[in-house]
Design an enzyme around this catalytic site. Sequence first.
Site, PDB file in Angstrom:
ATOM      1  N   GLY A  36       3.901  -9.032   9.982  1.00 40.16           N
ATOM      2  CA  GLY A  36       2.567  -9.636   9.941  1.00 40.16           C
ATOM      3  C   GLY A  36       2.014  -9.867   8.545  1.00 40.16           C
ATOM      4  O   GLY A  36       1.421 -10.908   8.267  1.00 40.16           O
ATOM      5  N   HIS A  37       2.235  -8.893   7.642  1.00 33.44           N
ATOM      6  CA  HIS A  37       1.515  -8.979   6.361  1.00 33.44           C
ATOM      7  C   HIS A  37       2.043 -10.058   5.417  1.00 33.44           C
ATOM      8  O   HIS A  37       1.453 -10.316   4.385  1.00 33.44           O
ATOM      9  CB  HIS A  37       1.463  -7.606   5.672  1.00 33.44           C
ATOM     10  CG  HIS A  37       2.733  -7.133   5.049  1.00 33.44           C
ATOM     11  ND1 HIS A  37       2.992  -7.279   3.710  1.00 33.44           N
ATOM     12  CD2 HIS A  37       3.809  -6.505   5.570  1.00 33.44           C
ATOM     13  CE1 HIS A  37       4.171  -6.739   3.436  1.00 33.44           C
ATOM     14  NE2 HIS A  37       4.688  -6.262   4.541  1.00 33.44           N
ATOM     15  N   GLN A  53      10.762 -13.416   5.741  1.00 36.19           N
ATOM     16  CA  GLN A  53      10.324 -14.360   4.703  1.00 36.19           C
ATOM     17  C   GLN A  53      10.284 -15.802   5.199  1.00 36.19           C
ATOM     18  O   GLN A  53       9.618 -16.648   4.610  1.00 36.19           O
ATOM     19  CB  GLN A  53      11.242 -14.275   3.474  1.00 36.19           C
ATOM     20  CG  GLN A  53      11.121 -12.973   2.715  1.00 36.19           C
ATOM     21  CD  GLN A  53       9.785 -12.819   1.986  1.00 36.19           C
ATOM     22  OE1 GLN A  53       9.098 -13.788   1.689  1.00 36.19           O
ATOM     23  NE2 GLN A  53       9.412 -11.589   1.701  1.00 36.19           N
ATOM     24  N   CYS A  70       9.547  -4.075  -2.606  1.00 39.96           N
ATOM     25  CA  CYS A  70       9.968  -2.771  -2.092  1.00 39.96           C
ATOM     26  C   CYS A  70      10.795  -1.982  -3.089  1.00 39.96           C
ATOM     27  O   CYS A  70      10.894  -0.773  -3.000  1.00 39.96           O
ATOM     28  CB  CYS A  70      10.789  -2.944  -0.821  1.00 39.96           C
ATOM     29  SG  CYS A  70       9.904  -3.889   0.387  1.00 39.96           S
TER      30      CYS A  70
HETATM   31  N1  PLP Z   1      12.816  -8.198   5.245  1.00 38.33           N
HETATM   32  C1  PLP Z   1      12.475  -8.982   4.217  1.00 38.33           C
HETATM   33  C2  PLP Z   1      13.296 -10.178   3.897  1.00 38.33           C
HETATM   34  C3  PLP Z   1      11.347  -8.665   3.449  1.00 38.33           C
HETATM   35  O1  PLP Z   1      11.003  -9.451   2.422  1.00 38.33           O
HETATM   36  C4  PLP Z   1      10.587  -7.519   3.791  1.00 38.33           C
HETATM   37  C5  PLP Z   1       9.420  -7.112   2.980  1.00 38.33           C
HETATM   38  O2  PLP Z   1       9.348  -7.378   1.799  1.00 38.33           O
HETATM   39  C6  PLP Z   1      10.986  -6.744   4.894  1.00 38.33           C
HETATM   40  C7  PLP Z   1      12.102  -7.126   5.589  1.00 38.33           C
HETATM   41  C8  PLP Z   1      10.203  -5.525   5.310  1.00 38.33           C
HETATM   42  O3  PLP Z   1       9.028  -5.870   5.988  1.00 38.33           O
HETATM   43  P1  PLP Z   1       7.778  -4.853   6.076  1.00 38.33           P
HETATM   44  O4  PLP Z   1       7.142  -4.844   4.721  1.00 38.33           O
HETATM   45  O5  PLP Z   1       6.903  -5.431   7.130  1.00 38.33           O
HETATM   46  O6  PLP Z   1       8.317  -3.527   6.462  1.00 38.33           O
END
Ligand code: PLP
Length: 391
Positions: free
Chosen positions: A204-205, A183, A327
């Site tokens: 990346g996203h 973040q 998530c």
């Molecule tokens: N760590 C943090 C603080 C996040 O906000 C996120 C995704 O929301 C992730 C890890 C996971 O990243 P990715 O979506 O690329 O798996």
Amino acid sequence: MSEKKFVYADHAATTAVTESVMKAMEPYFRDNWGNPSSLHTPGRKAAAAVRDAKKTIADTLNCRETEIYFTSGGTEAINWALKGNARANRHRGRHIVSTEIEHHAVLNSIAALKSERYEATLVKPCCGDGLICPDEFERAVRPDTIQMICMLANNEIGTIEPVKELARIAHRHKADFFCDAVQAMGNIPIDLDRLGVDMLSISGHKIGAPKGIGLLYIKTGCMVSRYIDGGAQERGQRAGTENVAYIVGLAQAIKDAASASKDKAGLKQKRDRLASELHKIPFSQINGTMEQRLAGNLNMSFEFCESESLLLLLDLAGICVSAGSACTAAKDEPSHVLKAIGLPEKTIRSSIRFSLGDENTDDDIEYIISQMHKITAQIRALSPEYGKLTS
Ligand code: PLP
């Protein structure tokens, strides 16, 4: 301001692929589609693109090219770092220190390690501000601590954690330090040499590259065991044919994000206006400190309004926001981050996160403000509890 607009205020969940990233990637889909392991000309061109991407990233983040490993995103980088580092150091100890406000990729990697007889201590933020206190972090250290973890910026409340100081504590106790910068990248400048961490993840996203690409930084000398068995790609540590176009896109996104992170004054101004206008809604509160916080993040609770109702009505009005992290949005669990900062369940269940991006305009902010005033009143008009209180 009654005309319906589309306002994307969920940049912490994901971002659109930017024009400059699209442009950088395109030749690697159309013309230079070789396999970087092939010895012929197209293969060598692809290998050069991967090498150049690493150089751009290393120059931008101030580290060595050999310290960058491409992954499928933040989650994979975190799993690799935590499990690989713990396994490579198990002869020295089996204790891990982390915090209660980490992303589930960290918390569930730790849970998986517990089934391999590792132990963990999770530190709470000192108080309602959401910041980790270095003294508390150090108090959690044991003689068998091998790994210490804290994110640079929190995904739900945007707090910027004192990572430099926490990494120093880890090193004082001969432990390695992992930092989740998913973040933070693009929102605050990152200089790996100055930050002093041993491992760090980027996705990346979140910064204008496609979903499915990220990286793990592993400082020279830090022990991390191999993650994927197979060929010799990624120095034999993470096998599999490289995703050349996405790697090129990630390098472009990191370069753009680093330059954008230098000036967030305009974004902060918009976020502050949003915060002060939404705070005028009765029974509202801001969650987490407003001091050490990402410029685009605003997490607020609106009592007597369920997060889901707010989200749905905002979506009908064309406004995209999240309740907690993207998530965990599908699970009906109250946010572990808001719980860790001491909020009661009722307040957590009425919280939403606005995460603004550089492209949000003043008009977008005014539209969110007017819709939020309308929507909270609409939801509360149907709440018997609110009716009792105000009759
Ligand atoms: N760590 C943090 C603080 C996040 O906000 C996120 C995704 O929301 C992730 C890890 C996971 O990243 P990715 O979506 O690329 O798996």
